[in-house]
Scaffold this motif. Structure first.
Motif, short mmCIF file in Angstrom:
data_model
loop_
_atom_site.label_atom_id
_atom_site.label_comp_id
_atom_site.label_asym_id
_atom_site.label_seq_id
_atom_site.Cartn_x
_atom_site.Cartn_y
_atom_site.Cartn_z
N VAL A 1 -6.53 -8.88 3.51
CA VAL A 1 -7.03 -7.62 4.05
C VAL A 1 -5.97 -6.56 3.79
O VAL A 1 -4.80 -6.75 4.11
CB VAL A 1 -7.30 -7.71 5.57
N VAL A 2 -6.39 -5.45 3.19
CA VAL A 2 -5.47 -4.34 2.93
C VAL A 2 -5.79 -3.21 3.90
O VAL A 2 -6.93 -2.74 3.96
CB VAL A 2 -5.59 -3.84 1.48
N VAL A 3 -4.79 -2.78 4.66
CA VAL A 3 -4.94 -1.65 5.58
C VAL A 3 -4.20 -0.46 4.98
O VAL A 3 -2.99 -0.49 4.77
CB VAL A 3 -4.38 -1.98 6.98
N LEU A 4 -4.96 0.60 4.68
CA LEU A 4 -4.41 1.84 4.16
C LEU A 4 -4.41 2.88 5.27
O LEU A 4 -5.47 3.21 5.80
CB LEU A 4 -5.24 2.35 2.98
N GLU A 5 -3.25 3.39 5.60
CA GLU A 5 -3.13 4.44 6.61
C GLU A 5 -2.71 5.72 5.92
O GLU A 5 -1.59 5.85 5.45
CB GLU A 5 -2.11 4.05 7.68
N LEU A 6 -3.63 6.68 5.85
CA LEU A 6 -3.34 7.97 5.24
C LEU A 6 -2.95 8.97 6.32
O LEU A 6 -3.72 9.21 7.26
CB LEU A 6 -4.57 8.49 4.48
N PHE A 7 -1.77 9.55 6.19
CA PHE A 7 -1.34 10.63 7.07
C PHE A 7 -1.65 11.94 6.36
O PHE A 7 -1.13 12.22 5.28
CB PHE A 7 0.14 10.48 7.42
N THR A 8 -2.52 12.73 6.98
CA THR A 8 -3.11 13.89 6.31
C THR A 8 -3.27 15.04 7.30
O THR A 8 -3.03 14.90 8.50
CB THR A 8 -4.47 13.51 5.69
N SER A 9 -3.72 16.19 6.79
CA SER A 9 -3.98 17.34 7.64
C SER A 9 -4.91 18.30 6.91
O SER A 9 -4.78 18.52 5.70
CB SER A 9 -2.68 18.07 8.00
N GLN A 10 -5.84 18.89 7.65
CA GLN A 10 -6.71 19.91 7.08
C GLN A 10 -5.93 21.19 6.78
O GLN A 10 -6.42 22.06 6.06
CB GLN A 10 -7.86 20.22 8.04
N GLY A 11 -4.73 21.31 7.31
CA GLY A 11 -3.91 22.49 7.07
C GLY A 11 -2.98 22.36 5.88
O GLY A 11 -2.22 23.29 5.58
N CYS A 12 -3.05 21.25 5.17
CA CYS A 12 -2.15 20.96 4.05
C CYS A 12 -2.93 21.07 2.74
O CYS A 12 -3.89 20.32 2.53
CB CYS A 12 -1.55 19.57 4.21
N SER A 13 -2.52 21.96 1.84
CA SER A 13 -3.25 22.18 0.58
C SER A 13 -3.13 21.00 -0.38
O SER A 13 -3.93 20.87 -1.31
CB SER A 13 -2.75 23.45 -0.10
N SER A 14 -2.14 20.12 -0.18
CA SER A 14 -1.97 18.95 -1.04
C SER A 14 -2.79 17.75 -0.59
O SER A 14 -2.85 16.74 -1.30
CB SER A 14 -0.48 18.55 -1.09
N CYS A 15 -3.43 17.85 0.57
CA CYS A 15 -4.09 16.69 1.16
C CYS A 15 -5.52 16.41 0.67
O CYS A 15 -5.91 15.23 0.61
CB CYS A 15 -4.10 16.81 2.68
#
Length: 242
Positions: free
Chosen positions: A26-40
């Protein structure tokens, strides 16, 4: 002579190493992101592609929205300080002097820039070839207006491990009014909106997870549960749609 042989046989039996159980990868991918970040947004899109391509039994894709981009002008409605703090714990583990978005953490063991398709493909191939050492079964899941209750059962060694259980919104589309992504329409997938931690002293149990106000009646929801070591390594997990 017979007594000596018997002693050797007994000692050999008593001191055999514990057999480690293994389960399907099982692979768990945790993405740390933000709607305020233009790179996300490219990383958000890649996470959705992975979620669509792989089965729920193979890959658990999660997005945690951090709060440290909110000062720019757009407050991400899914952002929480606790998710930023979670990312800082990973930063400490990885000896990173700073945290960043978009960041993907794979099974709690390593990280990379979340929009990098080449690395994503490579890491998925690597971790899908490694057996899990825990398995999580969820049952008797019930949802009311305030909370979700469920039973869990864990296979494999649980000593000094924690069960993490998260409530996830399958997808939301948001029109961004301000900030770096002003006038863009963003799609976020597998958004974690609530999470709880349970120190494991038993392989079976019951728990209740509160439903936050941000959840709408028409949202497609999932419950995700996985086992984590003291060092934040993820050793197995599962997800179920509600």
């Amino acid at each position: 002579m017979q007594k000596i042989l018997l002693t050797i046989i007994i000692s050999s039996f008593l001191f055999q190493p514990e057999k480690k159980e293994t389960f399907n990868p099982v692979v768990v991918l945790e993405l740390f992101t933000s709607q305020g970040c233009s790179s996300c947004p490219p990383a958000d899109n890649l996470l959705n592609e992975v979620k669509t391509k792989y089965s729920d039994d193979e890959v658990i894709a999660l997005s945690y929205h951090v709060d440290y981009w909110n000062y720019i002008g757009w407050r991400d409605p899914f952002s929480k300080k606790v998710f930023s703090d979670k990312q800082r714990k990973y930063g400490h583990k990885f000896n990173s002097s700073s945290i960043y978005t978009p960041q993907i953490v794979v099974n709690g063991k390593e990280h990379f820039v979340g929009s990098n398709k080449g690395i994503m493909k490579s890491k998925l191939n690597t971790y899908l070839s490694k057996s899990a050492v825990n398995m999580v079964e969820l049952s008797n899941i019930k949802k009311d207006n305030a909370a979700i209750s469920l039973n869990y059962k864990i296979e494999g060694v649980i000593n000094k491990k924690t069960l993490r259980v998260a409530l996830v919104i399958n997808e939301r589309i948001t029109s961004i009014k301000r900030g770096e992504n002003k006038n863009r329409t963003l799609k976020n997938s597998n958004i974690v909106v609530e999470e709880m931690f349970l120190n494991l002293d038993s392989k079976e149990g019951k728990l209740s997870l509160p439903i936050p106000d941000i959840v709408n009646q028409n949202d497609d929801l999932s419950i995700v549960a996985f086992v984590q070591t003291e060092n934040l390594d993820i050793t197995g997990g599962s997800q179920q749609k509600l």
